[in-house]
Design a protein around this motif. Structure first.
Motif, PDB file in Angstrom:
ATOM      1  N   SER A   1       0.840  -1.191   0.000  1.00 39.70           N
ATOM      2  CA  SER A   1       0.000   0.000   0.000  1.00 39.70           C
ATOM      3  C   SER A   1       0.875   1.241   0.000  1.00 39.70           C
ATOM      4  CB  SER A   1      -0.879   0.044   1.249  1.00 39.70           C
ATOM      5  OG  SER A   1      -1.746  -1.047   1.273  1.00 39.70           O
ATOM      6  N   VAL A   2       0.532   2.180  -0.851  1.00 39.74           N
ATOM      7  CA  VAL A   2       1.225   3.468  -0.877  1.00 39.74           C
ATOM      8  C   VAL A   2       0.193   4.572  -0.703  1.00 39.74           C
ATOM      9  CG1 VAL A   2       2.515   5.098  -2.281  1.00 39.74           C
ATOM     10  CG2 VAL A   2       3.090   2.681  -2.360  1.00 39.74           C
ATOM     11  N   ASP A   3       0.461   5.446   0.247  1.00 44.30           N
ATOM     12  CA  ASP A   3      -0.361   6.644   0.408  1.00 44.30           C
ATOM     13  C   ASP A   3       0.619   7.809   0.366  1.00 44.30           C
ATOM     14  OD1 ASP A   3      -1.986   8.699   1.139  1.00 44.30           O
ATOM     15  OD2 ASP A   3      -2.831   7.717   2.911  1.00 44.30           O
ATOM     16  N   VAL A   4       0.787   8.387  -0.825  1.00 38.61           N
ATOM     17  CA  VAL A   4       1.904   9.297  -1.084  1.00 38.61           C
ATOM     18  C   VAL A   4       1.869  10.502  -0.137  1.00 38.61           C
ATOM     19  CG1 VAL A   4       2.965  10.824  -2.797  1.00 38.61           C
ATOM     20  CG2 VAL A   4       2.104   8.569  -3.482  1.00 38.61           C
ATOM     21  N   PHE A   5       0.682  10.977   0.178  1.00 37.57           N
ATOM     22  CA  PHE A   5       0.579  12.195   0.997  1.00 37.57           C
ATOM     23  C   PHE A   5       0.039  11.887   2.400  1.00 37.57           C
ATOM     24  CE2 PHE A   5       0.519  13.417  -3.464  1.00 37.57           C
ATOM     25  CZ  PHE A   5       1.586  14.316  -3.481  1.00 37.57           C
ATOM     26  N   ALA A   6       0.548  10.795   2.968  1.00 35.35           N
ATOM     27  CA  ALA A   6       0.092  10.377   4.301  1.00 35.35           C
ATOM     28  C   ALA A   6       0.832  11.110   5.417  1.00 35.35           C
ATOM     29  CB  ALA A   6       0.274   8.871   4.466  1.00 35.35           C
ATOM     30  N   GLN A   7       1.938  11.763   5.061  1.00 36.53           N
ATOM     31  CA  GLN A   7       2.786  12.342   6.114  1.00 36.53           C
ATOM     32  C   GLN A   7       2.315  13.749   6.455  1.00 36.53           C
ATOM     33  OE1 GLN A   7       5.806  11.278   3.380  1.00 36.53           O
ATOM     34  NE2 GLN A   7       7.071  10.316   4.950  1.00 36.53           N
ATOM     35  N   ASN A   8       1.448  13.823   7.430  1.00 39.51           N
ATOM     36  CA  ASN A   8       0.875  15.108   7.812  1.00 39.51           C
ATOM     37  C   ASN A   8       0.798  15.243   9.320  1.00 39.51           C
ATOM     38  OD1 ASN A   8      -0.112  15.937   5.047  1.00 39.51           O
ATOM     39  ND2 ASN A   8      -1.189  14.002   5.287  1.00 39.51           N
ATOM     40  N   VAL A   9       0.923  16.479   9.773  1.00 39.11           N
ATOM     41  CA  VAL A   9       0.559  16.794  11.152  1.00 39.11           C
ATOM     42  C   VAL A   9      -0.917  17.165  11.128  1.00 39.11           C
ATOM     43  CG1 VAL A   9       0.846  18.472  13.024  1.00 39.11           C
ATOM     44  CG2 VAL A   9       2.855  17.570  11.813  1.00 39.11           C
ATOM     45  N   GLU A  10      -1.675  16.553  12.011  1.00 32.83           N
ATOM     46  CA  GLU A  10      -3.106  16.804  12.033  1.00 32.83           C
ATOM     47  C   GLU A  10      -3.382  18.020  12.922  1.00 32.83           C
ATOM     48  OE1 GLU A  10      -6.804  13.634  11.891  1.00 32.83           O
ATOM     49  OE2 GLU A  10      -5.071  13.227  13.155  1.00 32.83           O
ATOM     50  N   PHE A  11      -4.037  19.001  12.370  1.00 31.95           N
ATOM     51  CA  PHE A  11      -4.280  20.251  13.096  1.00 31.95           C
ATOM     52  C   PHE A  11      -5.781  20.420  13.288  1.00 31.95           C
ATOM     53  CE2 PHE A  11      -4.256  25.166  12.530  1.00 31.95           C
ATOM     54  CZ  PHE A  11      -4.467  25.339  13.886  1.00 31.95           C
ATOM     55  N   PHE A  12      -6.217  20.313  14.534  1.00 24.42           N
ATOM     56  CA  PHE A  12      -7.625  20.547  14.847  1.00 24.42           C
ATOM     57  C   PHE A  12      -7.769  22.034  15.149  1.00 24.42           C
ATOM     58  CE2 PHE A  12      -6.643  16.149  15.748  1.00 24.42           C
ATOM     59  CZ  PHE A  12      -7.666  15.482  15.104  1.00 24.42           C
TER      60      PHE A  12
END
Lengths: 331, 338
Positions: free
Chosen positions: B255-266
């Motif tokens: 599985s590849v999720d190219v743009f999975a690297q995120n900081v989640e900002f609520f």
């Protein structure tokens, strides 16, 4: 109400467990050509007899209704026999291996005046039920693209009947039919469907398929089923619309998980479980028993099961021919 | 091209990627963002001011002043601008899709070949470490033989001219088929043979498709699905969209999720959640590779032909969506445009 369970595999056990949790319902007999020691023990705990055939169960006058959980290609014979014996029936999905069988089953049931429910249990999975309600209530506005994926390991059972496409229908009839049923329930009749798959070109234990569906309403859907996930069941559901997007995936929504040391035990038929007081199989069974005892009908009918089968068989035909299948406007 | 700094121009700020490219170019050592040309003068002047460079009101003046240009115009105008760069013998990196018609793409490839300048297509996703890891796994046999591929390149509706059939050449299919198309060809080293597509307009009141599902067949019968829809809610979704691939092989699934690297900002003030990327800047990686190729006179890392093949798939998908049957793709011959 007294129930006979025909078929003593994984699904026979799942349904028997559900039945054992419902008041005034008793599993009185299992009918199976083969039964494991643990199932024999379980039958004993329930106080149920273990009989050698479906006929032996259906001959029992104290059996009011039966659960049919035998291999797919035997659904027809057992259900028709049960209908003629005057028993109400819950039949596991898929309803049958062929449309002809399914139509004959619905006729036999109508003729006998008994009730036939089919185990399209995904309608009882809370996330799928919620998503259905949200779409139907219009919370998403105009539905645009729905996506469903359903993955598990290949179901290894004693006589390996899943490997025979002529008996099981492969991953499309085992897995994708759940999503075809949910999609049809939620978005209505299908106009066209095109599928690609591995059913006729890979080892059966690697079967996988993908389908693009256009509904008469104009909504599109993508459905995928796969047996390439030996580590366990996983599903994804997504619907986009003009007013938003809903997503429900099994990953990350399992409130209890374990990571255990590797064992050599072979997996049987994967059944998604856990995290709910009343699991979907119990919710389904409650509805079915209530219907059998004069209450309202459950979420899916025999006709719904026939239509889900029509779509699934259409997908198999499409992957074989390389052409899309178009469905008549009435469906 | 022996000067210490490579001079780069940007041709048109119509495309949403232009500001990202300008920003990335200014970060790359040994590169000067020499100037910007735009047919919309105000937009060009604003962009030049924002990126501390010069606005060129006349395209040929910019072409004379640079070693390479990046074309980020509306899709349908790529052709005329790339041909202008070729005529000025300036290597050109063109935004995707390369063109809105197969014949246009062919002419662009041919004109640049005739002029002896590199033509590149902007497919930054090839520079994702995750994608490269997948390519290595597939080509190294880690997954056995690939059986099937599920891909998505979904996004928010980008607005403006993207909904204009004339300037965009289509909708979601034209915008979002080509990235994954290029990855399929690059990873599996096979050409497309057939495409089936269903398209619809369901999410937005626009004149082009915003819903697009494709079934793609490659040489050897390998098949892939692609969701190219503009189906991410514009206001509520936490990120612009995605590029994902799930690859089933005889010995495993990747599985590849190219743009999975995120900081989640609520974000409490705005009442929404936002995903802020901490992944690699793929635009910058792509541009670094491009300027390296231009500086060294090497072939374009991702060629005009790569762009052409992706356009052929998108055009085939539209043909299929109209005819409701799978369309057989015949690869246009590169000498056919002469």
């Amino acid at each position: 109400m007294r129930i006979g369970v025909i078929g003593a595999g994984i699904m026979g056990r799942v349904h028997a467990v559900a039945l054992s949790q419902i008041q005034n319902v008793q599993v009185v007999a299992f009918g199976a050509r083969y039964i494991s020691d643990s199932m024999r023990l379980f039958a004993m705990e329930l106080g149920a007899d273990v009989l050698p055939s479906s006929t032996a169960v259906l001959e029992r006058q104290d059996v009011d209704a039966v659960v049919v959980a035998v291999p797919t290609d035997s659904h027809h014979d057992v259900v028709v026999e049960a209908a003629r014996a005057g028993k109400h029936i819950l039949c596991e999905k898929p309803l049958a291996r062929t449309l002809e069988q399914a139509e004959a089953m619905l006729e036999a049931v109508a003729e006998a005046g008994v009730k036939l429910a089919v185990g399209h249990v995904v309608r009882y999975f809370p996330e799928y039920a919620s998503a259905h309600d949200m779409v139907v209530k219009g919370e998403l506005g105009t539905p645009g693209v729905a996506r469903t994926t359903r993955g598990a390991g290949y179901p290894r059972v004693p006589d390996n009947w899943y490997a025979d496409i002529a008996r099981s229908g492969g991953v499309v009839l085992d897995m994708m039919i759940h999503d075809f049923d949910w999609l049809r329930w939620t978005f209505g009749p299908v106009e066209r469907l095109h599928a690609q798959g591995l059913t006729f070109r890979s080892n059966p234990d690697k079967d996988g398929a993908m389908a693009i569906v256009r509904f008469q309403s104009g909504t599109l859907a993508y459905a995928e089923g796969s047996w390439s996930y030996p580590s366990g069941f996983r599903t994804t559901l997504e619907v986009s619309g003009s007013a938003g997007l809903i997503r429900a995936t099994s990953a990350g929504t399992t409130p209890l998980t374990f990571e255990l040391a590797p064992s050599t035990g072979a997996a049987g038929v994967a059944v998604p479980t856990g995290g709910l007081v009343d699991d979907p199989y119990l919710l389904q069974m409650r509805d079915v028993i209530r219907w059998f005892t004069g209450g309202p009908s459950p979420r899916s009918s025999g006709e719904d099961a026939l239509e889900a089968l029509r779509l699934a068989l259409g997908a198999i035909k499409s992957m074989r021919s390389g052409r899309p299948m178009t469905f008549a406007p009435s469906i | 091209m022996q000067s210490s700094s490579l001079r780069v121009g940007i041709v048109s700020f119509a495309h949403v990627h232009a500001p990202d490219y300008a920003k990335a170019l200014r970060e790359i050592p040994g590169v000067t963002l020499t100037g910007i040309w735009d047919d919309v003068v105000e937009r060009g002047e604003q962009a030049a001011a924002a990126h501390a460079t010069r606005f060129y009101p006349v395209l040929s003046d910019l072409l004379d002043a640079v070693d390479t240009v990046i074309v980020t115009a509306e899709n349908a105008r790529h052709k005329v601008l790339v041909l202008a760069a070729a005529a000025a013998r300036v290597p050109v990196l063109c935004e995707k899709p390369l063109a809105t018609m197969v014949d246009d793409a062919l002419q662009m490839v041919q004109a640049c070949a005739d002029a002896g300048v590199q033509l590149g297509t902007a497919f930054p996703v090839r520079y994702s470490a995750a994608v490269q890891g997948l390519r290595q796994a597939v080509q190294g046999g880690m997954l056995g033989e690939t059986l099937m591929i599920r891909a998505t390149n979904r996004g928010r509706f980008p607005g403006s001219w993207f909904a204009d059939p004339e300037r965009a050449g289509g909708g979601a299919v034209m915008d979002h088929t080509v990235h994954v198309a290029d990855l399929l060809r690059w990873i599996w080293q096979r050409e497309f043979t057939h495409v089936y597509a269903e398209t619809a307009t369901r999410h937005h009141p626009i004149a082009v498709d915003d819903s697009a599902l494709l079934l793609i067949t490659l040489q050897g019968g390998l098949f892939a699905s692609l969701d190219a829809s503009w189906s991410r809610p514009v206001n509520a979704f936490p990120i612009w969209g995605d590029v994902t691939m799930e690859v089933t092989g005889t010995t495993g699934v990747a599985s590849v999720d190219v743009f999975a690297q995120n900081v989640e900002f609520f974000d409490n003030a705005r009442g929404r959640t936002e995903w802020r990327s901490w992944g690699d800047n793929l635009d910058r990686l792509m541009l670094e590779d491009w300027v390296r190729a231009v500086r060294n006179g090497e072939p374009a890392p991702i060629s005009g032909e790569d762009g052409l093949r992706a356009v052929e798939l998108a055009i085939g998908a539209y043909q299929s969506a109209r005819s409701n049957v799978p369309v057989a793709l015949s690869l246009a011959r590169l000498d056919a445009a002469r």
